[in-house]
Design a protein around this motif. Structure first.
Motif, short mmCIF file in Angstrom:
data_model
loop_
_atom_site.label_atom_id
_atom_site.label_comp_id
_atom_site.label_asym_id
_atom_site.label_seq_id
_atom_site.Cartn_x
_atom_site.Cartn_y
_atom_site.Cartn_z
N TYR A 67 0.71 -1.37 0.03
CA TYR A 67 0.11 0.12 -0.05
C TYR A 67 0.84 1.22 0.04
O TYR A 67 0.64 2.20 -0.69
CB TYR A 67 -0.81 -0.18 1.28
CG TYR A 67 -1.70 1.14 1.42
CD1 TYR A 67 -2.94 1.25 0.54
CD2 TYR A 67 -1.31 2.50 1.91
CE1 TYR A 67 -3.72 2.38 0.87
CE2 TYR A 67 -2.01 3.60 1.92
CZ TYR A 67 -3.27 3.46 1.34
OH TYR A 67 -4.11 4.92 1.39
N HIS A 83 -5.93 9.45 2.34
CA HIS A 83 -5.50 8.00 2.06
C HIS A 83 -6.67 7.05 2.27
O HIS A 83 -7.85 7.60 3.08
CB HIS A 83 -4.66 7.72 3.29
CG HIS A 83 -3.17 7.97 2.68
ND1 HIS A 83 -2.38 7.17 2.23
CD2 HIS A 83 -2.58 9.04 3.15
CE1 HIS A 83 -1.21 7.66 2.06
NE2 HIS A 83 -1.16 8.88 2.48
N GLN A 84 -6.93 6.08 2.06
CA GLN A 84 -7.80 4.95 2.20
C GLN A 84 -7.61 4.29 3.62
O GLN A 84 -6.53 3.77 3.90
CB GLN A 84 -7.80 3.70 1.26
CG GLN A 84 -8.20 4.33 -0.29
CD GLN A 84 -9.48 4.69 -0.46
OE1 GLN A 84 -10.44 3.99 -0.10
NE2 GLN A 84 -9.96 5.89 -0.88
N CYS A 85 -8.73 4.37 4.61
CA CYS A 85 -8.46 4.04 5.79
C CYS A 85 -9.35 2.79 6.10
O CYS A 85 -10.61 2.86 5.67
CB CYS A 85 -8.58 5.12 6.89
SG CYS A 85 -7.16 6.05 6.56
N GLY A 109 -12.56 5.04 3.99
CA GLY A 109 -12.06 4.26 3.24
C GLY A 109 -12.97 2.93 2.83
O GLY A 109 -14.20 3.23 2.96
N GLY A 128 -5.76 -0.75 2.69
CA GLY A 128 -5.66 0.58 3.27
C GLY A 128 -4.86 0.88 4.49
O GLY A 128 -4.20 -0.34 4.89
#
Length: 202
Positions: A67, A83-85, A109, A128
């Motif tokens: 990632y 960011h994707q969480c 996310g 993520g």
């Protein structure tokens, strides 16, 4: 990850005890359910329970190397909004201790789940960035499948792992020996923290 592997040795010390264990991430009514003891890693707000600390529950922010290679590494908490969480159900904000004071970040996310192991595994798979307890993530961190990020910004609040039992009951000897056994097994610095510290030194 940490209770089941220890039960064989516990049973050898106390062979007369039988264990009836229920696994759930939900908070249950201990009195109504007839439970002798529960192990929890949440804030304790129930005054009808007595609690004994078993270990510190250190939580960190982590991601997979894949990632980070694809999307880059956040350098400060505010970067997480880009960011994707992966999040635990019920935890809408991540709160950090920063030089400017407490910083609350609302994250978003592709996935929310109510189970820490599932969140860890989704993070390992590269979905993520997530929060994970070191007791849950330490093996993946040792193996390089996860990497800690934002190490300079500790998460708030600090949490612990507790053994709890109803205050309305006398502490039965069977409950006392169970709690004592795991308090001693984990110790002031749990073995998973020692293993991570050794890896960092090496």
């Amino acid at each position: 990850m940490h209770i089941i592997p220890a039960l064989k040795a516990f049973s050898e010390v106390y062979p007369e005890l039988k264990i009836d264990m229920r696994m759930s991430d939900s908070i249950v009514d201990m009195v109504e359910g007839g439970f002798d003891v529960a192990i929890r890693n949440v804030s304790l707000n129930d005054s009808t329970l007595v609690a004994r600390k078993l270990a510190a529950d250190k939580r960190i922010v982590c991601a997979s190397p894949e990632y980070l290679e694809q999307f880059g590494e956040p350098k400060k908490p505010q970067d997480l909004v880009n960011h994707q969480c992966i999040n635990l159900v019920g935890l809408e904000h991540w709160v950090f201790d920063t030089p400017e004071g407490e910083k609350k970040i609302r994250i978003q996310g592709p996935l929310r789940a109510d189970n820490g192991d599932s969140i860890r595994d989704a993070c390992i798979a590269g979905m993520g960035i997530t929060i994970s307890s070191t007791w849950c993530a330490y093996q993946a961190l040792q193996e390089g499948r996860l990497v800690q990020v934002l190490e300079e910004y500790p998460l708030l609040p600090e949490t612990n792992i507790w053994a709890v039992y109803p205050s309305s009951r006398l502490l039965a000897p069977k409950v006392r020996v169970f709690i004592d056994y795991f308090a001693k097994r984990f110790g002031d610095v749990p073995y998973w923290e020692k293993e991570l510290n050794n890896k960092q030194r090496n």
